[in-house]
Write a protein that holds these residues in place. Structure first.
Motif, PDB file in Angstrom:
ATOM      1  N   THR A 227      -3.258  15.558   1.512  1.00 11.77           N
ATOM      2  CA  THR A 227      -2.920  16.115   0.301  1.00 11.77           C
ATOM      3  C   THR A 227      -4.322  16.033  -0.401  1.00 11.77           C
ATOM      4  OG1 THR A 227      -2.327  14.229  -0.967  1.00 11.77           O
ATOM      5  CG2 THR A 227      -0.790  15.687   0.138  1.00 11.77           C
ATOM      6  N   PRO A 228      -4.450  17.109  -1.540  1.00 11.90           N
ATOM      7  CA  PRO A 228      -5.741  16.973  -2.331  1.00 11.90           C
ATOM      8  C   PRO A 228      -5.991  15.367  -3.014  1.00 11.90           C
ATOM      9  CG  PRO A 228      -4.416  18.983  -2.864  1.00 11.90           C
ATOM     10  CD  PRO A 228      -3.858  18.138  -1.909  1.00 11.90           C
ATOM     11  N   ALA A 229      -4.888  14.842  -3.344  1.00 10.82           N
ATOM     12  CA  ALA A 229      -4.994  13.567  -4.080  1.00 10.82           C
ATOM     13  C   ALA A 229      -5.473  12.466  -2.839  1.00 10.82           C
ATOM     14  CB  ALA A 229      -3.540  13.048  -4.569  1.00 10.82           C
TER      15      ALA A 229
ATOM     16  N   CYS B  50     -10.664  16.001   5.394  1.00 13.25           N
ATOM     17  CA  CYS B  50      -9.177  15.532   5.330  1.00 13.25           C
ATOM     18  C   CYS B  50      -8.073  16.703   5.210  1.00 13.25           C
ATOM     19  CB  CYS B  50      -9.269  14.630   4.012  1.00 13.25           C
ATOM     20  SG  CYS B  50     -10.008  13.061   4.319  1.00 13.25           S
ATOM     21  N   PRO B  51      -8.592  17.685   4.306  1.00 15.61           N
ATOM     22  CA  PRO B  51      -7.506  18.871   4.572  1.00 15.61           C
ATOM     23  C   PRO B  51      -6.906  19.364   5.628  1.00 15.61           C
ATOM     24  CG  PRO B  51      -9.207  19.154   2.653  1.00 15.61           C
ATOM     25  CD  PRO B  51      -9.806  17.905   3.574  1.00 15.61           C
ATOM     26  N   ARG B  52      -8.161  19.220   6.637  1.00 12.34           N
ATOM     27  CA  ARG B  52      -7.863  19.802   8.119  1.00 12.34           C
ATOM     28  C   ARG B  52      -6.858  18.924   8.749  1.00 12.34           C
ATOM     29  NH1 ARG B  52     -12.049  19.138  12.870  1.00 12.34           N
ATOM     30  NH2 ARG B  52     -10.229  17.842  13.801  1.00 12.34           N
TER      31      ARG B  52
ATOM     32  N   THR C 141      -9.128  10.449  -2.626  1.00  9.63           N
ATOM     33  CA  THR C 141      -8.983   8.651  -2.530  1.00  9.63           C
ATOM     34  C   THR C 141      -9.532   8.227  -1.179  1.00  9.63           C
ATOM     35  OG1 THR C 141      -6.831   8.531  -3.499  1.00  9.63           O
ATOM     36  CG2 THR C 141      -7.415   6.696  -2.036  1.00  9.63           C
ATOM     37  N   VAL C 142      -9.665   9.220  -0.189  1.00  8.12           N
ATOM     38  CA  VAL C 142     -10.347   9.010   1.089  1.00  8.12           C
ATOM     39  C   VAL C 142     -11.918   8.979   0.775  1.00  8.12           C
ATOM     40  CG1 VAL C 142     -11.006   9.607   3.458  1.00  8.12           C
ATOM     41  CG2 VAL C 142      -8.601   9.404   2.577  1.00  8.12           C
ATOM     42  N   ALA C 143     -12.387  10.245   0.170  1.00  8.24           N
ATOM     43  CA  ALA C 143     -13.790  10.172  -0.117  1.00  8.24           C
ATOM     44  C   ALA C 143     -14.361   9.367  -1.152  1.00  8.24           C
ATOM     45  CB  ALA C 143     -13.789  11.909  -1.089  1.00  8.24           C
ATOM     46  N   TRP C 144     -13.495   8.612  -2.270  1.00  8.71           N
ATOM     47  CA  TRP C 144     -13.750   7.642  -3.045  1.00  8.71           C
ATOM     48  C   TRP C 144     -14.070   6.558  -2.221  1.00  8.71           C
ATOM     49  CZ3 TRP C 144     -12.617   2.934  -4.313  1.00  8.71           C
ATOM     50  CH2 TRP C 144     -13.178   2.397  -5.597  1.00  8.71           C
ATOM     51  N   LEU C 145     -13.261   6.007  -1.184  1.00  8.89           N
ATOM     52  CA  LEU C 145     -13.311   4.950  -0.599  1.00  8.89           C
ATOM     53  C   LEU C 145     -14.504   4.964   0.324  1.00  8.89           C
ATOM     54  CD1 LEU C 145      -9.570   4.379   0.492  1.00  8.89           C
ATOM     55  CD2 LEU C 145     -10.936   2.847  -0.861  1.00  8.89           C
ATOM     56  N   VAL C 146     -14.829   6.149   0.922  1.00  8.70           N
ATOM     57  CA  VAL C 146     -15.810   6.260   1.886  1.00  8.70           C
ATOM     58  C   VAL C 146     -17.293   5.977   0.976  1.00  8.70           C
ATOM     59  CG1 VAL C 146     -17.249   7.657   3.265  1.00  8.70           C
ATOM     60  CG2 VAL C 146     -14.889   7.582   3.433  1.00  8.70           C
TER      61      VAL C 146
ATOM     62  N   ILE D 111       0.944  -1.153   0.030  1.00  7.83           N
ATOM     63  CA  ILE D 111       0.105  -0.187   0.065  1.00  7.83           C
ATOM     64  C   ILE D 111       0.926   1.264   0.042  1.00  7.83           C
ATOM     65  CG2 ILE D 111      -1.633   1.498   1.190  1.00  7.83           C
ATOM     66  CD1 ILE D 111      -3.206  -0.989   0.077  1.00  7.83           C
ATOM     67  N   VAL D 112       0.667   2.161  -0.976  1.00  3.45           N
ATOM     68  CA  VAL D 112       1.302   3.530  -0.859  1.00  3.45           C
ATOM     69  C   VAL D 112       0.752   4.188  -0.201  1.00  3.45           C
ATOM     70  CG1 VAL D 112       2.054   5.366  -2.465  1.00  3.45           C
ATOM     71  CG2 VAL D 112       2.296   2.892  -3.450  1.00  3.45           C
ATOM     72  N   ALA D 113      -0.535   4.437   0.017  1.00  2.00           N
ATOM     73  CA  ALA D 113      -1.322   5.680   0.629  1.00  2.00           C
ATOM     74  C   ALA D 113      -1.850   4.872   1.996  1.00  2.00           C
ATOM     75  CB  ALA D 113      -2.663   5.993   0.144  1.00  2.00           C
ATOM     76  N   ARG D 114      -0.812   4.654   2.796  1.00  4.39           N
ATOM     77  CA  ARG D 114      -0.985   3.918   4.142  1.00  4.39           C
ATOM     78  C   ARG D 114      -1.974   4.764   4.833  1.00  4.39           C
ATOM     79  NH1 ARG D 114       0.837   4.491   9.131  1.00  4.39           N
ATOM     80  NH2 ARG D 114       0.474   2.743  10.439  1.00  4.39           N
ATOM     81  N   ARG D 115      -1.605   6.081   5.230  1.00  5.71           N
ATOM     82  CA  ARG D 115      -2.608   6.876   5.991  1.00  5.71           C
ATOM     83  C   ARG D 115      -3.910   7.024   5.333  1.00  5.71           C
ATOM     84  NH1 ARG D 115       0.142  12.813   6.449  1.00  5.71           N
ATOM     85  NH2 ARG D 115      -0.371  13.718   4.268  1.00  5.71           N
ATOM     86  N   THR D 116      -3.875   7.249   4.001  1.00  7.58           N
ATOM     87  CA  THR D 116      -5.291   7.252   3.522  1.00  7.58           C
ATOM     88  C   THR D 116      -6.184   6.119   3.916  1.00  7.58           C
ATOM     89  OG1 THR D 116      -4.132   8.423   1.558  1.00  7.58           O
ATOM     90  CG2 THR D 116      -6.372   7.376   1.109  1.00  7.58           C
ATOM     91  N   LEU D 117      -5.721   5.021   3.933  1.00  6.27           N
ATOM     92  CA  LEU D 117      -6.536   3.751   4.267  1.00  6.27           C
ATOM     93  C   LEU D 117      -6.982   3.959   5.903  1.00  6.27           C
ATOM     94  CD1 LEU D 117      -7.753   1.138   3.661  1.00  6.27           C
ATOM     95  CD2 LEU D 117      -5.589  -0.056   4.115  1.00  6.27           C
ATOM     96  N   TYR D 118      -6.191   4.530   6.689  1.00 11.77           N
ATOM     97  CA  TYR D 118      -6.479   4.593   8.200  1.00 11.77           C
ATOM     98  C   TYR D 118      -7.637   5.561   8.291  1.00 11.77           C
ATOM     99  CZ  TYR D 118      -3.319   1.497  10.297  1.00 11.77           C
ATOM    100  OH  TYR D 118      -2.656   0.224  10.926  1.00 11.77           O
TER     101      TYR D 118
END
Length: 916
Positions: free
Chosen positions: A562-564, A556-558, A568-573, A521-528
């Motif tokens: 990053t925007p990317a 997420c920005p707060r 990704t988080v918004a898409w996963l949710v 996984i590249v986006a580890r913190r994105t997954l959490y």
């Protein structure tokens, strides 16, 4: 201890003991009728008293402590009347000996002067020495009178010496006697017993009592699920329930000889504010328990789904937008249970301090002292505050408290937790926007250690919900269904814990693919962050996935993403349910299913993230929800979609997979090339795609044996522990109605179908593979039960038994499910497959539902090619891939409407009248 009944309003409206005593006194001393007539008077007084308490509880449904005290007061008066009747008339002795002393004592919960309607009346008879003949006869008379009144009596008879000896040896007896209260009889004898209990049992044993009660509490919690947030909690024994409050009082009373809960303030075990919270929690829990006993007429302590709705209505909770009355009531319940946990920690912290400086009761000592604590201090190895104004001086420290606890592996001192709870309101919009606070929070959330443990502490303190207000909206929010086992916040934290354990390799055996993917996984913190937010919008008006994605875009920005990463988080949710819905409700052998799924996912990284999110989401629902079959389906979908995303939208890999399966099967069978080629040609391409290697091998051997023996019907069963089910294969000449008859036969045998794959060979034989579970959700593996499945299927297909009559004799739907209503819904999708019409039926789960739906499809003259059965608690979602009898998609508006009507009627348990 003084009875709470002393403060009851209008006590004589419950029972007027003098008036009842006068009625009893007016009865003639006729041995043959006195007891019977007295019982009638007492029974009427008891019934009137119960009715009055019930009326008061109905009029003031939140006055739980008052109701509990009222029932105890009623029991007191009845016991005194019975005692006097026995001593003065039924067992009257003109000149009793000095040894004929007897005192009636309330013990246990009744000793606290607290009772619910159906609670046992726990009493003890004490005598100065071994009971005399008069005492034994009097006790027997009293007990028979009480039993005649229909009271459930827990009783013991002891001399004072026996009481002391047994209390020393048995913790349960000691606890019951700790709460003993004088009811009637020789008061001096009670005083002597209490003096000896304190002097010979309690004295010098405080530490051992505390240790034993806490160990007893922990064992009780473990039996009850070890969580405050199970959706059907035990109000009395569960974590955060009444017994936890009782344990605090027992410890205070044992150590400091307090006589009432209010005395805990004077000895320093509670502050005045904590006492108020204790009493509020106690009052609410007693109100719930009394309502439950009143509704059921029995000592029901488990707040089941059917009771939740009724109690909520009686306690006057109302529906609100996005939140039903029962969900609002249960949120109040879970917040109360959480408060009980907080009070327990504070109580024990005060108790620690009262014993000796740094003499801790239970928590382990620090192995080393961290150097950098950013102004925090250590107290007996626990993270503590240097002063009470520490948080208010810099509210970001409210987040730092928990991050430091995780970073250094420290426990947090309960007094620091209390201060965090008090100062949580200092987390304002400015603190939430502070980059330092957000960095600290993200460090904790994505910790490589045990983030869930500390996040739970943060939630208990109320800091989590303050810092992430959207999370605060789901704290203690239950989902009123039979699928979810925990509240939304507990489910979320549990999912984070599972993700952390997968990353640390602790679940490699259960999740080998996910464990291997975590390292890629590249986006580890994105997954959490996605796991944190996947259910953040539960309970709002609208689709929680869509609304949750909007929350992610704001939050997420707060947090510093990053925007990317935010995208990704918004898409996963937004799509966190996509993979499970596709795997469990669609035919993975249909290539369009894979193409449509891959088109929404679009990238291998998203696919990896979505798989892991789906796994932890399902497992965090509760015990028993995850199984080997779900693991296989998700793995199959992942591999097929990954191949499409890697190779492009081509079926190149599909042909290679089929070829590889056929090569492995040929090798396992050991047939000559001509024989295997003929067999291979009999099976359609969809068969080779749909079936796993073990099923292909079992099918081939079964078909070969059946063909060799010229059997018109062959039924094969094979337990499959890996999938948590039993493979049931039926090989017979294909004909209309075959599927619904097989489904009926399986249900008659007690089986539940979780998946069905229906194939027809090129020469017209049906090869139908079913995955079947027993009523407990496991595989059938007993030879007799397997034989029963084969027999009932054979009988159903041969019309040797009246299938509908046998199905009607099966047990009705589970009682718990009756608390819910699922409106039947039929969704017909002509675009989900290029070859089939896909029909999804949502309905209330019940026995033989699949049989009813399959029979409706038979009546509609359609062919079933595959069926996919998913159950979410009380909700069943059955999906069928259909064609008309010529093998084409079902066409025509009128025909589709007729199909929908039949399925709706079958889902609702109705029989649709056929047109003349």
């Amino acid at each position: 201890m003084p009875a709470r009944s002393e403060t009851l309003p209008h006590r004589r409206a419950i029972i007027d003991r003098r008036l009842v005593a006068d009625r009893l006194a007016a009865l003639p001393d006729t041995p043959a009728t006195l007891r019977q007539d007295a019982t009638q008077i007492l029974r009427a007084a008891l019934a009137d008293g119960r009715a009055e308490v019930a009326r008061r509880l109905t009029e003031h449904p939140s006055r739980g402590r008052e109701a509990a005290a009222a029932y105890a007061f009623l029991a007191d008066q009845i016991l005194r009347l019975v005692f006097d009747l026995a001593v003065e008339r039924l067992r009257a002795e003109p000149a009793r000996a000095a040894s004929d002393q007897l005192v009636l004592v309330a013990v246990g919960g009744y000793g606290r002067a607290e009772m619910a309607l159906a609670s046992d009346v726990d009493i003890a008879f004490l005598t100065p020495a071994r009971p005399s003949a008069w005492a034994e006869a009097t006790i027997e008379t009293i007990l028979y009178l009480l039993w005649d009144l229909g009271l459930k009596i827990g009783h013991s008879t002891r001399s004072i010496d026996e009481m002391v000896r047994q209390a020393r040896a048995d913790l349960t007896i000691r606890t019951a006697l700790l709460e003993s209260r004088y009811v009637w009889g020789d008061e001096a004898l009670f005083d002597e017993a209490w003096r000896r209990f304190n002097g010979e049992v309690v004295a010098g044993t405080a530490r051992s009592f505390i240790h034993d009660k806490l160990a007893e509490r922990d064992a009780r919690h473990k039996r009850m699920g070890d969580s405050r947030y199970v959706v059907e909690p035990n109000v009395k024994e569960g974590k955060g329930g009444l017994r936890d409050l009782h344990a605090l009082f027992w410890i205070g009373k044992y150590v400091f000889n307090t006589r009432a809960v209010g005395d805990l303030v004077g000895v320093g075990l509670f502050s005045a504010d904590e006492l108020r919270q204790f009493q509020q929690a106690e009052n609410f829990l007693w109100a719930v328990r009394c309502q439950m006993h009143l509704i059921t007429g029995r000592p029901e302590e488990r707040l089941t789904f059917d009771l939740q709705r009724e109690v909520a209505a009686r306690m006057r909770y109302k529906d609100r937008p996005g939140r039903s009355a029962v969900e609002r009531f249960m949120q109040h319940y879970f917040r109360t249970a959480k408060l009980v946990g907080t009070l327990t920690g504070l109580f024990l912290a005060h108790l620690d301090e009262s014993f000796a400086a740094r003499a801790r009761l239970r928590l382990p000592k620090m192995r080393r002292r961290p150097r950098k604590l950013d102004g925090f201090v250590l107290d007996a190895g626990r993270l503590a505050l240097p002063d009470e104004g520490f948080f208010l001086a810099d509210p970001v420290r409210l987040i730092a408290l928990f991050t430091l606890a995780d970073r250094h592996g420290l426990e947090i001192h309960p007094l620091a937790m209390r201060q965090a709870s008090r100062d949580a309101a200092a987390i304002t919009a400015a603190v939430r926007a502070d980059p330092r606070a957000n960095r600290l929070f993200l460090e904790l959330l994505t910790s490589p250690r045990e983030p869930a443990k500390v996040l739970r502490w943060m939630n208990e303190a109320g800091v989590f919900g303050r810092f992430v207000p959207d999370f605060g909206r789901v704290v203690a929010r239950m989902q009123f269904d039979m699928y979810h086992h925990y509240t939304v916040d507990e489910h979320t934290i549990h999912a984070i814990d599972l993700l952390s354990r997968i990353e640390r390799g602790l679940l490699a055996e259960d999740h080998p693919i996910a464990t291997e993917l975590m390292s890629r996984i590249v986006a580890r913190r994105t997954l959490y962050v996605a796991v944190l937010l996947h259910d953040i919008a539960k309970g709002r008006s609208g689709d929680h996935s869509i609304l949750g994605a909007e929350v992610a875009e704001r939050l997420c920005p707060r947090l510093g993403l990053t925007p990317a990463e935010t995208e990704t988080v918004a898409w996963l949710v937004r799509y966190h349910l996509l993979m499970s819905a596709t795997a469990f409700k669609r035919d993975l052998a249909d290539f369009k299913t894979i193409l449509d799924f891959a088109e929404q996912v679009q990238s291998p990284e998203r696919l990896r993230l979505l798989l892991i999110l789906t796994i932890v989401d399902i497992r965090a629902v509760g015990p028993g929800v995850w199984n080997g079959w779900k693991r296989q389906l998700l793995g199959q979908l992942y591999e097929a979609a990954e191949e499409v995303l890697r190779l492009g939208h081509k079926q190149k890999g599909r042909a290679e997979r089929i070829g590889a399966k056929q090569e492995r099967l040929a090798e396992a069978l050991g047939w000559d090339a001509a024989r295997f080629a003929a067999y291979r040609q009999r099976m359609p391409e969809s068969y080779w795609v749909a079936e796993a290697g073990d099923s292909l091998l079992a099918n081939a051997r079964m078909i070969a044996e059946a063909d060799e023996a010229a059997l018109p019907l062959s039924v094969f069963t094979q337990p499959d522990p890996e999938r948590g089910a039993t493979l049931v294969t039926v090989y017979a000449a294909d004909h209309p109605g075959l599927f619904y008859r097989i489904a009926g036969g399986i249900h008659v045998a007690g089986g539940t179908i979780i998946d069905a794959r229906i194939h027809t060979t090129r020469d017209g034989m049906a090869v139908d593979n079913f995955l079947v579970q027993d009523p407990l959700g496991g595989p059938f593996d007993d030879p007799d039960r397997l034989d029963r499945i084969r027999t009932t299927i054979s009988d159903a297909l041969a019309n040797r038994a009246r299938l509908n009559d046998r199905l009607a004799d099966k047990k009705p739907a589970r009682i718990r499910a009756e608390a819910f209503h699922v409106e039947p819904n039929v969704l017909i999708d002509g675009k989900a497959s290029n070859r089939y019409t896909v029909v999804e039926v949502n309905a209330q789960d019940r026995p033989a539902l699949l049989h009813a739906l399959a029979h409706a499809l038979f009546q509609s003259k359609v062919t079933i090619h595959s069926a996919h059965i998913a159950t979410y608690g009380e909700r069943a979602v059955d999906t069928f891939y259909l064609t008309d009898l010529t093998g084409d998609k079902i066409a025509g508006t009128q025909r589709l409407k007729a199909l929908e009507r039949r399925l709706l009627a079958a889902a609702a348990g109705q029989t649709l009248a056929e047109p003349a």
